[in-house]
Design a protein around this motif. Structure first.
Motif, PDB file in Angstrom:
ATOM      1  N   SER A 173     -29.957 -20.759  -6.959  1.00 16.16           N
ATOM      2  CA  SER A 173     -29.333 -20.469  -5.714  1.00 16.16           C
ATOM      3  C   SER A 173     -27.985 -19.931  -6.030  1.00 16.16           C
ATOM      4  O   SER A 173     -27.665 -19.005  -5.233  1.00 16.16           O
ATOM      5  CB  SER A 173     -29.147 -21.654  -4.810  1.00 16.16           C
ATOM      6  OG  SER A 173     -30.501 -22.349  -4.525  1.00 16.16           O
ATOM      7  N   PHE A 174     -27.208 -20.300  -6.895  1.00 16.88           N
ATOM      8  CA  PHE A 174     -25.927 -19.630  -7.140  1.00 16.88           C
ATOM      9  C   PHE A 174     -26.004 -18.140  -7.298  1.00 16.88           C
ATOM     10  O   PHE A 174     -25.525 -17.239  -6.872  1.00 16.88           O
ATOM     11  CB  PHE A 174     -25.223 -20.226  -8.300  1.00 16.88           C
ATOM     12  CG  PHE A 174     -24.858 -21.635  -8.299  1.00 16.88           C
ATOM     13  CD1 PHE A 174     -23.733 -21.932  -7.199  1.00 16.88           C
ATOM     14  CD2 PHE A 174     -25.421 -22.731  -8.778  1.00 16.88           C
ATOM     15  CE1 PHE A 174     -23.276 -23.228  -7.077  1.00 16.88           C
ATOM     16  CE2 PHE A 174     -24.931 -23.863  -8.699  1.00 16.88           C
ATOM     17  CZ  PHE A 174     -23.907 -24.219  -7.701  1.00 16.88           C
ATOM     18  N   ALA A 175     -27.076 -17.895  -8.165  1.00 18.42           N
ATOM     19  CA  ALA A 175     -27.359 -16.314  -8.689  1.00 18.42           C
ATOM     20  C   ALA A 175     -27.982 -15.618  -7.425  1.00 18.42           C
ATOM     21  O   ALA A 175     -27.638 -14.501  -7.327  1.00 18.42           O
ATOM     22  CB  ALA A 175     -28.471 -16.432  -9.928  1.00 18.42           C
ATOM     23  N   THR A 176     -28.900 -16.279  -6.662  1.00 14.54           N
ATOM     24  CA  THR A 176     -29.305 -15.540  -5.453  1.00 14.54           C
ATOM     25  C   THR A 176     -28.261 -15.190  -4.535  1.00 14.54           C
ATOM     26  O   THR A 176     -28.374 -14.373  -3.733  1.00 14.54           O
ATOM     27  CB  THR A 176     -30.607 -16.408  -4.713  1.00 14.54           C
ATOM     28  OG1 THR A 176     -31.424 -17.041  -5.605  1.00 14.54           O
ATOM     29  CG2 THR A 176     -31.031 -15.953  -3.689  1.00 14.54           C
ATOM     30  N   THR A 177     -27.241 -16.167  -4.405  1.00 18.34           N
ATOM     31  CA  THR A 177     -26.044 -16.014  -3.574  1.00 18.34           C
ATOM     32  C   THR A 177     -25.314 -14.496  -3.914  1.00 18.34           C
ATOM     33  O   THR A 177     -25.166 -13.662  -3.138  1.00 18.34           O
ATOM     34  CB  THR A 177     -25.131 -17.031  -3.271  1.00 18.34           C
ATOM     35  OG1 THR A 177     -25.783 -18.114  -2.946  1.00 18.34           O
ATOM     36  CG2 THR A 177     -23.947 -16.889  -2.610  1.00 18.34           C
ATOM     37  N   ALA A 178     -25.254 -14.463  -5.140  1.00 15.46           N
ATOM     38  CA  ALA A 178     -24.559 -13.370  -5.687  1.00 15.46           C
ATOM     39  C   ALA A 178     -25.414 -12.138  -5.598  1.00 15.46           C
ATOM     40  O   ALA A 178     -24.981 -11.017  -5.482  1.00 15.46           O
ATOM     41  CB  ALA A 178     -24.113 -13.671  -7.180  1.00 15.46           C
TER      42      ALA A 178
END
Length: 573
Positions: free
Chosen positions: A281-286
């Motif tokens: 999810s962190f990478a998806t937000t970025a």
């Protein structure tokens, strides 16, 4: 292969254990009561054999218990039933048994049933953890692997990075060349990602264990990559640029050259965040932020990307659900010919019929939509619905209505936007000259170099382009001349200057004059008084819209208004 054998019959338990062990299986044999009191299932077996006796209730309760207990609910269970009691077999299958065999048991048949059950279980496990199209790990597998790797690496102070790679143009290939070609493109993309991932798979810090890279397909058009990186964010960005280079080279699918767009989000671990997101999810937000920035961009996650108010986060979730539940609807604000007073078109405005808060105007949710990729989905829905509505009105006898549809910044940056517009026109059979795309001045100017090409491609479809909410002053008009525009809408901020204290409104006069000299049609927004309308008439403004004539109306009310305020020659087919 490990098997747990559960049987209340000492004779059956001992005999079956010897039989199975003679064939190479590692067997733990227990009674039903022993099973509940020992650690036979602490290590998940490959298979469970449940021997049901005459007192079947307790055995069926055990079967149900196993099917409700994770991870034992994924282990295949072969049930041995009492001869002559077919109802036991049916009940066992209903409660989740993988296979059923009646006693007395034939040895060869039992071995075959176990073998086939294990093979089926292995296949189902593959479905659980492997993407069937590309052969890569799937989303679940990615999350599981990274989930247990991260604590180990954190304990050893080793940095790692997760990447989410979003690719565009796959849907265009599906529609233009067919689903098979689209699948071939996804396979080709995964192959290039494998090559790049393998190049960095063993670039681990000195002395670190050999953590191989984990590459997965985590969404329809999204891939995930996790690997160890010595250089933290800087090293991860270098890897991301290599991924961009690998994917932006041409693909050749069935003899056709295909180019894709790529957006990459990066999250570097260990990560400092107060949220409880999954690593993906962190990478998806970025990645979502990278998409907003334009084509072929990358973005590294920072906590700033998560700093949304609880209300804003709640609204974002509600917006996504609202599209699925079809809670949005369209309203139409009439555009009126200043000279004749007839309705010549309308601006299409989206409304949200919120289940708890009632009907919400655009001001309460559109800015939120603009910040996320949801803008593309909602914008495309509005476009298709508006085109279909205009065709319906034409069939009802209202000819040559010019419908304006607002365009989000995200849509204009999306490589599929021109295709989406073309599809909306084709599917609805709307004449392109009856569609106007309204784009905010700030959006047009912000990324001028790329926007010029997109706007020309849209103009080639035969539609009209409008600059919406023009309110920066006439000094910017000469800059807009470079774009293939047809219409300029003077924002309410300027129109409101036309009042008794400022009857001349020199800025508005200059904007209208200069826009007409550039051959732009001029539309005034937010007209609320007769004084403002008279001013616009004197200065030869072409059209106006605002509460003076009508607020935005649902389709049926707008149609009623059309019957009163459209030129007679357009009121019959």
């Amino acid at each position: 292969m490990s098997i747990v054998l559960v049987s209340n019959s000492d004779t059956s338990r001992v005999g079956l254990q010897k039989l199975l062990e003679s064939s190479g299986y590692n067997v733990v044999a227990v009674s039903e009561s022993e099973k509940r009191n020992n650690a036979s299932f602490d290590n998940t077996p490959d298979c469970i054999i449940l021997d049901i006796d005459e007192d079947s209730d307790t055995c069926f309760n055990l079967l149900l218990e196993l099917r409700l207990q994770d991870p034992l609910n994924k282990v295949p269970i072969v049930v041995l039933t009492v001869a002559g009691k077919p109802e036991q077999s049916a009940k066992a299958l209903c409660l989740g048994a993988s296979d059923v065999l009646s006693k007395p048991v034939d040895c060869n048949e039992l071995f075959l049933r176990i073998r086939n059950t294990l093979l089926a279980s292995k296949y189902l496990c593959q479905l659980d953890y492997v993407d069937n199209l590309t052969g890569l790990a799937n989303r679940r597998c990615f999350l599981d692997r990274v989930g247990w790797m991260l604590p180990v690496l954190a304990h050893q102070n080793i940095k790692s990075a997760a990447f989410v790679i979003g690719v565009g143009s796959v849907s265009e290939v599906n529609e233009g060349l067919g689903q098979i070609s689209g699948d071939e493109l996804l396979i080709a993309i995964s192959d290039r990602l494998k090559q790049t991932a393998n190049a960095y798979s063993h670039h681990n810090p000195s002395g670190a264990p050999p953590f191989p890279a984990c590459l997965a397909r985590v969404g329809t058009d999204e891939f995930g990559l996790w690997l160890v990186t010595e250089a933290g964010a800087e090293g991860a960005e270098c890897i991301a640029r290599e991924l961009l280079r690998a994917l932006t080279d041409s693909f050749f699918i069935r003899g056709k050259e295909v180019l894709i767009t790529v957006s990459i989000g990066i999250a570097v671990f260990p990560i400092r965040s107060t949220t409880t997101k999954s690593p993906l999810s962190f990478a998806t937000t970025a990645m979502s932020q990278a998409r907003i920035a334009g084509r072929n961009k990358l973005c590294v996650y920072t906590p700033d990307l998560d700093r949304k108010s609880p209300q804003k986060l709640e609204l974002e979730g509600e917006l996504r659900a609202a599209i699925k539940r079809e809670e949005f609807f369209l309203a139409y604000q009439p555009k009126v010919d200043v000279r004749t007073g007839y309705i010549v078109g309308a601006e299409t405005l989206v409304r949200w019929r919120h289940p708890e808060r009632g009907t919400l105007p655009p001001s309460e949710f559109l800015l939120m939509v603009e910040d996320i990729e949801l803008a593309g989905e909602l914008g495309n829905w509005v476009l298709k619905r508006a085109c279909a509505q205009n065709v319906a009105w034409r069939k009802a006898g209202f000819k040559d209505l010019q419908l304006g549809v607002n365009v989000f910044a995200y849509q204009l940056m999306n490589s599929d936007f021109v295709r989406n517009v073309r599809n909306a026109l084709t599917e609805s059979t709307l004449n392109p000259r009856n569609l106007t795309l309204e784009i905010a001045e700030s959006v047009v100017v912000e990324n001028a170099k790329n926007n010029i090409d997109v706007l020309h491609a849209l103009k080639d479809l035969g539609l009209r382009l409008s600059v919406d909410d023009f309110d920066t002053g006439y000094s910017s008009l000469s800059y807009l001349e470079q774009f293939p525009l047809d219409e300029l809408k003077v924002g309410q901020a300027f129109i409101s200057q036309i009042n008794s204290a400022n009857a001349e409104a020199p800025i508005v006069s200059a904007i209208i004059a200069m826009a007409r000299s550039l051959d732009f049609m001029v539309v005034a927004e937010g007209v609320e008084t007769e004084q403002q309308l008279e001013f616009l008439r004197e200065h030869e403004c072409d059209q106006y819209q605002g509460f003076l004539f009508s607020k935005a109306l649902p389709p049926e009310d707008f149609e009623m208004l059309l019957k009163q305020w459209q030129p007679p020659k357009y009121q019959t087919v």
